[in-house]
Design a protein around this motif. Sequence first.
Motif, mmCIF file in Angstrom:
data_model
loop_
_atom_site.group_PDB
_atom_site.id
_atom_site.type_symbol
_atom_site.label_atom_id
_atom_site.label_comp_id
_atom_site.label_asym_id
_atom_site.label_seq_id
_atom_site.Cartn_x
_atom_site.Cartn_y
_atom_site.Cartn_z
ATOM 1 N N ARG A 24 1.180 -1.248 0.375
ATOM 2 C CA ARG A 24 0.023 -0.048 0.445
ATOM 3 C C ARG A 24 1.267 1.413 0.121
ATOM 4 N NH1 ARG A 24 -4.170 -2.128 4.716
ATOM 5 N NH2 ARG A 24 -5.633 -3.455 2.566
ATOM 6 N N CYS A 59 -7.292 6.404 -6.385
ATOM 7 C CA CYS A 59 -6.309 6.107 -5.686
ATOM 8 C C CYS A 59 -5.674 6.301 -5.098
ATOM 9 C CB CYS A 59 -5.366 4.534 -6.692
ATOM 10 S SG CYS A 59 -6.474 4.113 -8.017
ATOM 11 N N THR A 63 -6.015 4.674 -0.782
ATOM 12 C CA THR A 63 -5.206 3.669 -0.463
ATOM 13 C C THR A 63 -4.073 4.743 0.904
ATOM 14 O OG1 THR A 63 -4.728 3.177 -2.281
ATOM 15 C CG2 THR A 63 -3.035 2.877 -1.069
ATOM 16 N N THR A 86 -11.771 -3.189 1.656
ATOM 17 C CA THR A 86 -9.697 -3.138 1.302
ATOM 18 C C THR A 86 -9.805 -3.737 0.231
ATOM 19 O OG1 THR A 86 -9.747 -5.036 3.468
ATOM 20 C CG2 THR A 86 -9.200 -2.547 3.201
ATOM 21 N N SER A 90 -9.073 -2.583 -3.413
ATOM 22 C CA SER A 90 -7.341 -2.952 -4.043
ATOM 23 C C SER A 90 -8.035 -3.667 -5.715
ATOM 24 C CB SER A 90 -6.721 -4.300 -3.156
ATOM 25 O OG SER A 90 -7.788 -5.011 -2.989
ATOM 26 N N TYR A 135 -0.568 -3.108 -6.225
ATOM 27 C CA TYR A 135 -2.358 -3.095 -5.991
ATOM 28 C C TYR A 135 -2.698 -4.633 -6.104
ATOM 29 C CZ TYR A 135 -3.617 1.449 -5.339
ATOM 30 O OH TYR A 135 -4.247 3.019 -4.974
ATOM 31 N N GLU A 138 -1.156 -6.251 -3.350
ATOM 32 C CA GLU A 138 -2.344 -6.556 -2.481
ATOM 33 C C GLU A 138 -3.641 -7.841 -2.652
ATOM 34 O OE1 GLU A 138 -4.957 -3.521 -0.270
ATOM 35 O OE2 GLU A 138 -3.656 -2.730 -1.639
#
Length: 292
Positions: A24, A59, A63, A86, A90, A135, A138
């Motif tokens: 992140r 974004c 984030t 979340t 993402s 991303y 993530e």
Amino acid sequence: ELTGTMAMATVNLHAVTSWVGIARLFAVVLSCIAFSLVASTGDFEDSYGTWCMFTWCFCFAVTLLVLVLELLELYPKLPLSWDDFTSAFSMLAALMVFTTSVVFPSIFISSPCSSSKCARQAVATTVSFLCFFAYALEVGLTRAKPGDISSFLSTMPGLLKVFEAYVACLIFSLLGTYSSKAGLQWCVAVYSICFIITFLIIIFTIGRCLTYMPCPLEKMLVGYNTLALMMYITATVLWPLYSFQEGKRPDTCGRNCWWDKDLGVTFLTIFNLIAYLVDLVYSTRMVFIRAP
């Protein structure tokens, strides 16, 4: 009183030192670099440039907000499912940044690229792709293990729901004139109905409203995905059949040619058809194959 204040200001360093937190942090830095470089060129006024700038700024902001809320451990106070939120964000951010990373250079970077402005645009494109990988990392790190449905939007069917809704939005952005043909009207109805239901599933999941549904989520998903798959099969056949009756691409078509947009809708329809098929397979496994 001082002790109480100290207790309120709890800092969770794991939010920025874990692999998810590091991903992140990279996403925040990279998205900031991308929109800063493009802003310095001053060449982003049209609809494509506005979309790219919105993506990077959106974004970056969300984030950063997620990082702050997890760092200060404030997210449990929010009336939503944090893990679902979340995970959905993402996945959405990865899709948005990937789209931007493809659209921006194709529209704004011309060959040969020799000026300082073009160099900044090229670096912004590279940084944007790196942001996409952050991303995507993530998404991979937070994805639920097989059999775990405690956070639905982190499972494969949940991530596919975000993908399906996003692709439907891309389809809407490419739609032109379709009111004169009944077949195209049916296709737009398919895109709209499936988008609305998919979007509601995402919102209900994040808002913890699934308990109010009259039947279990897994069984409902099997029924809905089956219906959506059949509807998208018809759209996959009807859209190109009615859109390309005039044959090949007209020679007079320019940059925003209707033929190119209809071709884009055709491919996006196929992508969503495949997504709903895979979604149906995973949803069926969730119902009939239970993890030990």
